[in-house]
Design a protein around this motif. Structure first.
Motif, PDB file in Angstrom:
ATOM      1  N   ALA A   1     -27.350 -43.823  -5.855  1.00 20.31           N
ATOM      2  CA  ALA A   1     -28.223 -44.093  -4.719  1.00 20.31           C
ATOM      3  C   ALA A   1     -29.314 -45.081  -5.117  1.00 20.31           C
ATOM      4  N   PRO A   2     -29.400 -46.223  -4.487  1.00 15.72           N
ATOM      5  CA  PRO A   2     -30.397 -47.232  -4.881  1.00 15.72           C
ATOM      6  C   PRO A   2     -31.766 -46.888  -4.284  1.00 15.72           C
ATOM      7  N   ALA A   3     -32.798 -47.423  -4.930  1.00 14.41           N
ATOM      8  CA  ALA A   3     -34.173 -47.180  -4.453  1.00 14.41           C
ATOM      9  C   ALA A   3     -34.330 -47.787  -3.055  1.00 14.41           C
ATOM     10  N   ALA A   4     -33.863 -48.988  -2.892  1.00 16.65           N
ATOM     11  CA  ALA A   4     -33.956 -49.644  -1.586  1.00 16.65           C
ATOM     12  C   ALA A   4     -32.557 -50.095  -1.195  1.00 16.65           C
ATOM     13  N   PRO A   5     -32.256 -50.147   0.108  1.00 19.71           N
ATOM     14  CA  PRO A   5     -30.920 -50.564   0.496  1.00 19.71           C
ATOM     15  C   PRO A   5     -30.630 -51.987   0.070  1.00 19.71           C
ATOM     16  N   THR A   6     -29.513 -52.178  -0.582  1.00 25.09           N
ATOM     17  CA  THR A   6     -29.110 -53.486  -1.071  1.00 25.09           C
ATOM     18  C   THR A   6     -27.826 -53.878  -0.367  1.00 25.09           C
ATOM     19  N   HIS A   7     -27.698 -55.167  -0.047  1.00 25.02           N
ATOM     20  CA  HIS A   7     -26.426 -55.588   0.518  1.00 25.02           C
ATOM     21  C   HIS A   7     -25.348 -55.499  -0.547  1.00 25.02           C
ATOM     22  N   LEU A   8     -24.240 -54.846  -0.194  1.00 21.10           N
ATOM     23  CA  LEU A   8     -23.102 -54.777  -1.111  1.00 21.10           C
ATOM     24  C   LEU A   8     -22.006 -55.701  -0.612  1.00 21.10           C
ATOM     25  N   PHE A   9     -21.601 -56.620  -1.456  1.00 24.05           N
ATOM     26  CA  PHE A   9     -20.398 -57.385  -1.156  1.00 24.05           C
ATOM     27  C   PHE A   9     -19.174 -56.529  -1.461  1.00 24.05           C
ATOM     28  N   HIS A  10     -18.089 -56.794  -0.767  1.00 20.45           N
ATOM     29  CA  HIS A  10     -16.846 -56.110  -1.061  1.00 20.45           C
ATOM     30  C   HIS A  10     -15.822 -57.170  -1.452  1.00 20.45           C
ATOM     31  N   TRP A  11     -15.545 -57.224  -2.738  1.00 16.06           N
ATOM     32  CA  TRP A  11     -14.687 -58.278  -3.275  1.00 16.06           C
ATOM     33  C   TRP A  11     -13.266 -57.790  -3.507  1.00 16.06           C
ATOM     34  N   VAL A  12     -12.323 -58.714  -3.357  1.00 12.01           N
ATOM     35  CA  VAL A  12     -10.959 -58.447  -3.799  1.00 12.01           C
ATOM     36  C   VAL A  12     -10.595 -59.487  -4.854  1.00 12.01           C
ATOM     37  N   LEU A  13     -10.189 -58.989  -6.014  1.00 15.08           N
ATOM     38  CA  LEU A  13      -9.857 -59.857  -7.142  1.00 15.08           C
ATOM     39  C   LEU A  13      -8.392 -59.656  -7.506  1.00 15.08           C
ATOM     40  N   THR A  14      -7.633 -60.738  -7.504  1.00 15.12           N
ATOM     41  CA  THR A  14      -6.255 -60.656  -7.998  1.00 15.12           C
ATOM     42  C   THR A  14      -6.115 -61.564  -9.200  1.00 15.12           C
ATOM     43  N   LEU A  15      -5.297 -61.129 -10.151  1.00 14.03           N
ATOM     44  CA  LEU A  15      -5.137 -61.953 -11.342  1.00 14.03           C
ATOM     45  C   LEU A  15      -3.787 -61.683 -11.980  1.00 14.03           C
ATOM     46  N   SER A  16      -3.307 -62.667 -12.738  1.00 13.46           N
ATOM     47  CA  SER A  16      -2.108 -62.450 -13.541  1.00 13.46           C
ATOM     48  C   SER A  16      -2.189 -63.303 -14.799  1.00 13.46           C
ATOM     49  N   CYS A  17      -1.513 -62.829 -15.850  1.00 10.79           N
ATOM     50  CA  CYS A  17      -1.504 -63.546 -17.124  1.00 10.79           C
ATOM     51  C   CYS A  17      -0.392 -62.972 -17.993  1.00 10.79           C
ATOM     52  N   ILE A  18      -0.118 -63.634 -19.120  1.00 13.43           N
ATOM     53  CA  ILE A  18       0.793 -63.058 -20.103  1.00 13.43           C
ATOM     54  C   ILE A  18       0.194 -61.730 -20.553  1.00 13.43           C
ATOM     55  N   ASP A  19       1.037 -60.697 -20.612  1.00 12.90           N
ATOM     56  CA  ASP A  19       0.525 -59.373 -20.945  1.00 12.90           C
ATOM     57  C   ASP A  19       0.055 -59.303 -22.402  1.00 12.90           C
ATOM     58  N   GLY A  20      -0.876 -58.426 -22.673  1.00 10.61           N
ATOM     59  CA  GLY A  20      -1.384 -58.217 -24.028  1.00 10.61           C
ATOM     60  C   GLY A  20      -2.375 -57.073 -24.008  1.00 10.61           C
ATOM     61  N   PRO A  21      -2.784 -56.564 -25.148  1.00 13.10           N
ATOM     62  CA  PRO A  21      -3.670 -55.398 -25.161  1.00 13.10           C
ATOM     63  C   PRO A  21      -5.103 -55.764 -24.775  1.00 13.10           C
ATOM     64  N   GLY A  22      -5.795 -54.823 -24.130  1.00 13.49           N
ATOM     65  CA  GLY A  22      -7.221 -54.974 -23.894  1.00 13.49           C
ATOM     66  C   GLY A  22      -7.602 -55.629 -22.588  1.00 13.49           C
ATOM     67  N   ILE A  23      -6.635 -56.017 -21.770  1.00 14.96           N
ATOM     68  CA  ILE A  23      -6.969 -56.755 -20.550  1.00 14.96           C
ATOM     69  C   ILE A  23      -7.771 -55.884 -19.579  1.00 14.96           C
ATOM     70  N   VAL A  24      -7.273 -54.655 -19.329  1.00 11.64           N
ATOM     71  CA  VAL A  24      -7.946 -53.795 -18.356  1.00 11.64           C
ATOM     72  C   VAL A  24      -9.393 -53.545 -18.777  1.00 11.64           C
ATOM     73  N   HIS A  25      -9.576 -53.284 -20.074  1.00 13.91           N
ATOM     74  CA  HIS A  25     -10.926 -53.014 -20.552  1.00 13.91           C
ATOM     75  C   HIS A  25     -11.834 -54.236 -20.394  1.00 13.91           C
ATOM     76  N   ALA A  26     -11.276 -55.395 -20.675  1.00 17.71           N
ATOM     77  CA  ALA A  26     -12.067 -56.619 -20.553  1.00 17.71           C
ATOM     78  C   ALA A  26     -12.442 -56.890 -19.093  1.00 17.71           C
ATOM     79  N   VAL A  27     -11.492 -56.738 -18.200  1.00 17.83           N
ATOM     80  CA  VAL A  27     -11.777 -56.994 -16.791  1.00 17.83           C
ATOM     81  C   VAL A  27     -12.793 -55.984 -16.265  1.00 17.83           C
ATOM     82  N   SER A  28     -12.580 -54.715 -16.587  1.00 12.50           N
ATOM     83  CA  SER A  28     -13.511 -53.707 -16.067  1.00 12.50           C
ATOM     84  C   SER A  28     -14.901 -53.907 -16.681  1.00 12.50           C
ATOM     85  N   GLY A  29     -14.939 -54.400 -17.893  1.00  6.91           N
ATOM     86  CA  GLY A  29     -16.233 -54.690 -18.513  1.00  6.91           C
ATOM     87  C   GLY A  29     -16.973 -55.792 -17.780  1.00  6.91           C
TER      88      GLY A  29
END
Lengths: 292, 292, 292, 292
Positions: C5-33
């Motif tokens: 819950a924020p102190a004051a109301p903030t505008h929230l954008f709602h984004w959709v992100l699509t991506l693709s690449c050669i698979d490899g370890p650590g991608i999900v963690h990097a993106v979520s980071g």
């Protein structure tokens, strides 16, 4: 229609009559007149006139105290006049069915379980296979099982000769290819024309030939299916009896498609066999009429 | 069956005959005899005997040069002898249909589009609504539109009086509740019995009453559906004509279920109206017989 | 995940992100980071690794007070490191869509009705047709309509030039062939690659080419269908987005199959357009990934 | 994601992790960070935030050389911080499953056939029944079978005591009611909460209680179905896992509806058991989340 209450209980036969002929006026009236003459009541009736071939098709179920000869006698003037192809049978009589299989057991298991549960009006005197894999399963249902490898042209000829011999020996009315993974010779196809049903593991005419699930995966289809059809010498081109599909998505491997598709194969084949055994499947050129 | 090639072209009427009576022997033969007598050929025929009510039901399509009076005369001895309920109509004659609606336009749009595309054999002389929302849509299809708010018992009585007046005025054969969100009075239900079809936005008998999609969400069902049924004074309990479902999953909010369900509502209602207009829907007690 | 819950109301954008690449370890963690760094919460997430192409695909919906530049800045090291193809958009932004049509109105009507009802996140600045038939329908929805006959190679070249001009003029993101009955030139196919969706009136890969319902009738199939797919220069071979089928029987003429199939065409095409507009359709070689 | 090619082949465990907690920001990043720390690659990931309960749910499949203790150690700070319910298992480990049955064999046959065919990741140490009917079938699959009549309150108590004993003895993780026709006592329902699945032979919430096919016939529904759900003491009200329907028409007797419905019962129950065994079923209040 039911009979009027008889003074004394009379045995009622339950007949199924199928017929086809060149279409023309008055056929329904003539057929129903013959049935009235043979003291019959029509309990189920379906008809269809094919615009493609100009033929009229009909299936009737009739309750009557009349036996076969009385009924045939009453029908003879009608079937003669319109030069009908026709068949008269008792409702529920189990159809003598020969099953050919290979290693996959899902279709065989489904048919045998339904047969024993009283849901599939067939009797199966024999299962023939080009592998021994399914022996235990077939044994459990008390059905004789024979296997012989088909690994050379000579072995194939011998196997097919055994099929024809078994057809004769057991007076077989229907041969079911329950995921039998060999292509029948044109001669065997001809000998079994109109009484041999195959299950193809795709939604025909898509993905004819071998490895349909691999083809389906490569093409990225969103539904996979199964097709039960009459066997003709033109591979995967015989008249279609029944088809079903199930939804899949991009995440499924070819191996998973195989597993998912087996349910559709089993129920599609068993449905087609049931309709055939109940005389609900009539052939109209390259198409089937299904009187459900 | 088709006619034999006539010497000179004769106009052929295409009749649809539906009938029902207490079952007994000889009905099919008698009916087909009357049709032969009226120079008719049966092109489509379906029958069913209900074990629940003991009644026999039949639907026939007949091509004949005979007009209505000749055909009725030929049928009279048969319909009299078996005390039949029967109806004779011309195939394809548009059914005079009154549509009631509220604010949701998907069912109205679907019916009007199909009607104009020649896929729904109805004519719609009027749309009545308790809201003005759909005026533009209905105008576009050239159909008269009237609206009146239903916000008091008096307003409801006035609206229902207008419905009955319109039924008289336009000789209405079918009233369709195309997501009309008011409950009809028992009197109006009685007046429209057997000729009023509603679309309920759930798979009945699940989720009767208001807010079915909210109920469906709360219960966590995996399929949602729609039901077209005859209106009776017993809410959501009238004979069912058609039902369809569509798969959903846990991620759908009630609002999303509403949107997803609209497709099933539209097509289920239009299908029911089409069958009714084609005289394929017969009522057997609390159930319907659909001669597809 | 929801925000604290924020102190004051903030505008929230709602984004959709699509991506693709050669698979490899650590991608999900990097993106979520990166998303955590941009003060975002992941509200929807789907991923898939293609064994066919070795590529990793992901679609995320993210709520965040961060605007586009802040989010892109946070993502840049990740998209660079894995050499990603990616797209960032706002959830619900209407996709600029050009519709091509001919004479059949069912798909156009379905899209326009859904668009106006708020169920299809597109805006349609123009409908182009090689016939004038649909002008009134399109006018009703307030969408500009242009038609030009395509009866010669020159006329076809002119029509296609107008298509490309309209794509430029309206900054079009998607071209929909809503039963547009002309084959696009290879040049136009190439120019619109990955952003042109066609509805084919059969269950591909069965019945490619012209008159699929006639083919389906001749083959006697028991289910007919529709396929929405990306257009490529290889006719009816582009990646499949969605398919649906409906059961038919022997009694249906080719003309009836056409009418029955139209429902499946409309809903299949509208579904494919909806998923594309919501960035749920990703292409993996000859196949699509649908993140429903 | 796949691993980078290792210098020497390493054994990779394949883990499935399910978790739920009160939703909040940063969860996905924290979980994926723990998995990176345990040298894991996420190969499958699904998440859902319930607006009804405010809870976050996640299911991951992870390949890693790390064993259970290393993975649990890496996860501990995350599961502690968010007070998660969580479960870690190996992908494909057969679930220890107890089956209860009565006389109908279709569901038991379907489960045993699929289990043996490698399509259902369960092991079944025992089938318990209140009838001896299915002994031969169960014997064939080499599964121990016990039966005891349940014809008095005392016999029922003894049967239920044997169920609980068997659960202990075989360390049972799932109890399946495969058309077991007795109502479980509230005590047994409570003892098996969240790990007991029933197949109900109707499309719930329609036709709760006994004889659903008779009810469906009387109501004249056009589709019949089956529902797999968790057992709770509130009869036929537990969270729904899967549902299927099949089309029927007016001509079907209650007995035919029973036969037709059995296919849906078998496949619906086997599907629910498969998803449960694969840890794809999570409970969110009165609803289930299915991560397919």
């Amino acid at each position: 229609m039911t009979t009027q209450a008889p003074a004394a209980p009379t045995h009622l036969f339950h007949w199924v009559l199928t017929l086809s002929c060149i279409d023309g006026p008055g056929i329904v009236h003539a057929v129903s007149g013959a049935i009235v003459a043979a003291r019959g009541n029509i309990t189920e009736s379906q008809q269809f006139t094919s615009l493609d071939t100009g033929r009229f098709f009909m299936r009737l179920q009739v309750e009557s105290p009349a036996g076969r000869s009385e009924l045939e006698e009453a029908l003879a003037p009608v079937t003669d006049r319109w030069n009908m192809s026709w068949h008269l049978d008792e409702v529920g009589r189990p159809l003598r069915t020969l099953v050919l299989a290979s290693t996959a057991g899902h279709c065989v298991n489904d048919m045998l379980f339904r047969q024993r549960a009283g849901q599939l009006p067939v009797e199966i005197p024999l299962v023939l296979s080009n592998h021994g894999t399914l022996r235990d399963l077939v044994d459990f249902y008390g059905v004789p099982f024979e296997s012989a490898a088909v690994t050379s042209p000579e072995a194939k000829a011998a196997f097919e000769a055994r099929v024809l011999e078994a057809v004769d020996e057991h007076d077989i009315e229907l041969v079911v290819l329950a995921r039998y993974m060999q292509i029948l010779s044109p001669e065997l196809c001809a000998a079994l024309e109109g009484r041999c049903i195959n299950i193809h593991h795709s939604f025909l005419p898509g993905f004819k030939g071998a490895n349909p699930y691999r083809q389906a995966h490569a093409r990225g289809v969103k539904l996979i299916g199964a097709t039960a059809h009459f066997v003709t010498s033109d591979l995967d081109e015989g008249p279609i009896i029944e088809q079903n599909v199930v939804r899949v998505d991009h995440s499924r491997s070819p191996a998973e498609l195989v597993a998912i598709g087996q349910d559709e194969e089993s129920r599609t084949l068993s449905q087609a066999v049931k309709w055939f055994a109940e005389r609900r499947v009539l052939v109209d050129g390259a198409r089937t009429i299904i009187f459900r």
